[in-house]
Design a protein around this motif. Structure first.
Motif, PDB file in Angstrom:
ATOM      1  N   LEU A   1      60.965  41.711  62.287  1.00 43.60           N
ATOM      2  CA  LEU A   1      60.598  41.130  63.588  1.00 43.60           C
ATOM      3  C   LEU A   1      61.855  40.722  64.353  1.00 43.60           C
ATOM      4  O   LEU A   1      61.926  40.886  65.581  1.00 43.60           O
ATOM      5  CB  LEU A   1      59.677  39.918  63.387  1.00 43.60           C
ATOM      6  N   GLY A   2      62.839  40.198  63.624  1.00 43.16           N
ATOM      7  CA  GLY A   2      64.112  39.848  64.258  1.00 43.16           C
ATOM      8  C   GLY A   2      64.802  41.077  64.825  1.00 43.16           C
ATOM      9  O   GLY A   2      65.367  41.042  65.918  1.00 43.16           O
TER      10      GLY A   2
ATOM     11  N   GLU B   1      54.006  42.533  69.345  1.00 40.07           N
ATOM     12  CA  GLU B   1      53.926  42.511  67.880  1.00 40.07           C
ATOM     13  C   GLU B   1      52.513  42.215  67.401  1.00 40.07           C
ATOM     14  O   GLU B   1      51.825  41.359  67.961  1.00 40.07           O
ATOM     15  CB  GLU B   1      54.873  41.428  67.335  1.00 40.07           C
TER      16      GLU B   1
ATOM     17  N   LEU C   1      55.181  33.818  60.009  1.00 45.69           N
ATOM     18  CA  LEU C   1      55.589  34.883  60.920  1.00 45.69           C
ATOM     19  C   LEU C   1      55.287  34.563  62.380  1.00 45.69           C
ATOM     20  O   LEU C   1      55.996  35.011  63.269  1.00 45.69           O
ATOM     21  CB  LEU C   1      54.923  36.205  60.519  1.00 45.69           C
ATOM     22  N   GLY C   2      54.233  33.808  62.619  1.00 46.81           N
ATOM     23  CA  GLY C   2      53.957  33.375  63.980  1.00 46.81           C
ATOM     24  C   GLY C   2      53.679  34.485  64.975  1.00 46.81           C
ATOM     25  O   GLY C   2      54.091  34.392  66.129  1.00 46.81           O
ATOM     26  N   ILE C   3      53.018  35.567  64.538  1.00 51.62           N
ATOM     27  CA  ILE C   3      52.607  36.604  65.491  1.00 51.62           C
ATOM     28  C   ILE C   3      51.098  36.829  65.342  1.00 51.62           C
ATOM     29  O   ILE C   3      50.517  36.489  64.315  1.00 51.62           O
ATOM     30  CB  ILE C   3      53.377  37.937  65.292  1.00 51.62           C
TER      31      ILE C   3
ATOM     32  N   ALA D   1      63.159  42.265  67.940  1.00 49.73           N
ATOM     33  CA  ALA D   1      63.471  41.410  69.086  1.00 49.73           C
ATOM     34  C   ALA D   1      64.906  41.579  69.560  1.00 49.73           C
ATOM     35  O   ALA D   1      65.246  41.143  70.658  1.00 49.73           O
ATOM     36  CB  ALA D   1      63.221  39.946  68.721  1.00 49.73           C
TER      37      ALA D   1
END
Lengths: 270, 246
Positions: free
Chosen positions: A156-157, A175, A202-204, A160
């Motif tokens: 994910l990083g 995402e 993960l916060g998505i 981004a």
């Protein structure tokens, strides 16, 4: 305008190719012209899962190198209309994927397809970077265990910071979380991370939870995307996932342990 | 540059004149306060004893003229070259000449036996006394989560993160580190040695926290602080973790 979706995870063996195959098949089943590309050059698998391994003539690298046209390399799926597969080369390595070459192939695919699904290899090296670079949206496949979640966090990083959208300052890659191989009873016992645990880290947004299922292994071995096994829980979960991706609002299934019936409890079946 | 001035006599000449280039230390004089000069000279010599032993120096008066001119107009002012010469000799330096300065000053220098050297070719634009202003602080606000494998370093300021710092991520700042989410990775404040730096976070689940190089690893964190909003600062060489005051 076609949408490019990367199926990625960081970690290997979590279900990227299974998800790519079912997701692409599901989109095509719903009438969308879909191409699915295997970016795992040197470790070709998608053709097996899709059951078209005996029809591979030319591959992705041939097209990049101009040794074949896209139409020669694309394999039309026999079961589902609107679905095409672009297999990876088994004899080359990831260095064959040049950014210019990949971009040219994707641009050509954009002209005739609505959705282009990129099946990423594991890792964060060239193959994975090329698979995600041009993505508009990403399905991040994670298993409910800490190492898989950490690797997804890493990818994910990278989405981004190293995708074309981030480099060009465009709106970020959208995402979606796909939690695969989920066993609700084991999560309940604390053997596995729960859906909430993974979401918190993960916060998505969660696109779908795919339950651990024998059907996945069986269908892989027989070359049928599991979404076509409509009787299986995993197939139903992938079906829901595709509908959610296309905008339907559906509740998540298979995330709570099934209650065992009285007889089952009595005789310990299950 | 080889400048040979020879007399072609039959006898061997008693001397020969040759041009040569030297590297000389230039002493830029800014003010005429004798005691201040003496104090700073002693300090410099103390820093590097031996370095100034018989070091030839050129006294540059450019900065002095500017200051003086700005304050009271370009007038001749008393400049005791003999005294200055003695002062420098006492500290081991050997003045060999002056540079720049008004004609009156140059005349006084000549009378004191100090030759006037040509002005420096590079026009030193405004060689004023170094100002003691702090470099501007440069804080940075990060409005997205910091993912595993990412590293964010803020030089000369604070790092403010509005999201979560994931395990395997690293956030560093020369100043303070603020995390308005969960801190699960590594946080290093006061990276260049600022012992006054603090770390703040909404939930302490860090792999490592460090202030000015004094660190605690996850194992050393007290279970009572884990998952709580905390502030961390240094007491001696040990990071102290306190509940965040509401």
């Amino acid at each position: 305008m076609a949408t490019i979706i990367v199926v990625t995870s960081g970690k290997g063996g979590v279900g990227k190719t299974t998800t790519s195959a079912s997701f692409a098949t599901g989109l095509a089943q719903r009438g969308h012209r879909t191409a699915v590309i295997d970016f795992d050059v040197g470790l070709r698998n998608l053709d097996l899962i899709m059951g078209c391994e005996r029809r591979v003539v030319y591959d992705f690298v041939n097209v990049i190198n101009g040794e074949a046209t896209l139409n020669q390399a694309l394999i039309r799926d026999k079961r589902v209309e609107n679905l095409h597969i672009l297999p990876a080369s088994q004899t080359r390595d990831k260095e064959a994927l040049t950014q210019e070459g990949v971009e040219r192939v994707l641009n050509e695919l954009r002209e005739s397809f609505e959705y282009i699904v990129c099946d990423s290899p594991a890792g964060i090296e060239k193959g994975a970077l090329m698979a995600l670079y041009f993505a508009d949206e990403a399905l991040v496949v994670t298993n409910p265990e800490v190492s898989s979640v950490r690797d997804s966090d890493r990818i994910l990083g990278i989405l981004a910071s190293r995708s074309r959208r981030s480099e060009h300052g465009d709106p970020p890659v959208k995402e979606h979380l796909v939690l695969a191989r989920y066993a609700p009873d084991r999560a309940d016992r604390g053997d596995m991370l729960s859906v909430e645990d993974v979401l918190e880290i993960l916060g998505i947004p969660l696109l779908g939870v795919i339950p651990e299922s024998q059907a996945v292994l069986q269908s892989s071995n027989s070359g049928v995307p599991v979404i076509l096994e409509s009787g299986s829980e995993a197939g139903a979960a992938y079906s829901d996932l595709v509908d959610r991706f296309l905008g339907k609002s559906l509740p998540h299934r298979f995330i709570t342990p099934q209650k065992k019936g009285f007889l089952k409890r009595l005789f310990g079946g299950g | 540059m080889l400048l040979r001035a020879t007399h072609f006599d039959q006898d061997s000449a008693p001397f020969e004149l040759k041009g040569s280039l030297f590297t000389l230390t230039v002493l830029h004089l800014f003010q005429l306060d004798r005691s201040a000069i003496e104090r700073h000279l002693a300090e410099k010599v103390k820093q590097a004893p031996g370095f100034f032993k018989n070091t030839p120096v050129v006294i540059d008066l450019e900065g002095l003229v500017e200051l003086q001119g700005a304050r009271e107009g370009a007038v001749a002012f008393p400049l005791d070259f003999n005294g200055l010469y003695e002062l420098l000799r006492q500290h081991g330096m050997a003045p060999v000449g002056i540079r720049n300065g008004s004609p009156e000053v140059q005349k006084a220098a000549s009378q004191a036996g100090l030759p006037v050297l040509p002005e420096s070719r590079v026009v030193s634009a405004g060689k004023k006394p170094p100002e003691r202003s702090e470099p501007p602080t440069r804080n940075r606000v990060i409005n997205h989560p910091v993912r595993s494998g990412q590293q964010i370093y803020v030089t000369g300021g604070d790092l403010i993160i509005l999201g979560t710092v994931s395990p395997g991520a690293e956030v560093l700042a020369d100043g303070n580190v603020h995390v308005y989410g969960s801190l699960r990775g590594r946080a290093l404040a006061g990276v260049k040695g600022d012992v006054q730096a603090w770390i703040f976070c909404q939930s302490l689940e860090a792999e490592l926290i460090s202030i000015a190089g004094c660190y605690l690893i996850s194992e050393q964190l007290d279970s009572t602080e884990r998952g709580k909003p905390v502030q961390i600062h240094l007491a001696g060489d040990r990071p102290v973790i306190e509940p965040l005051l509401r």
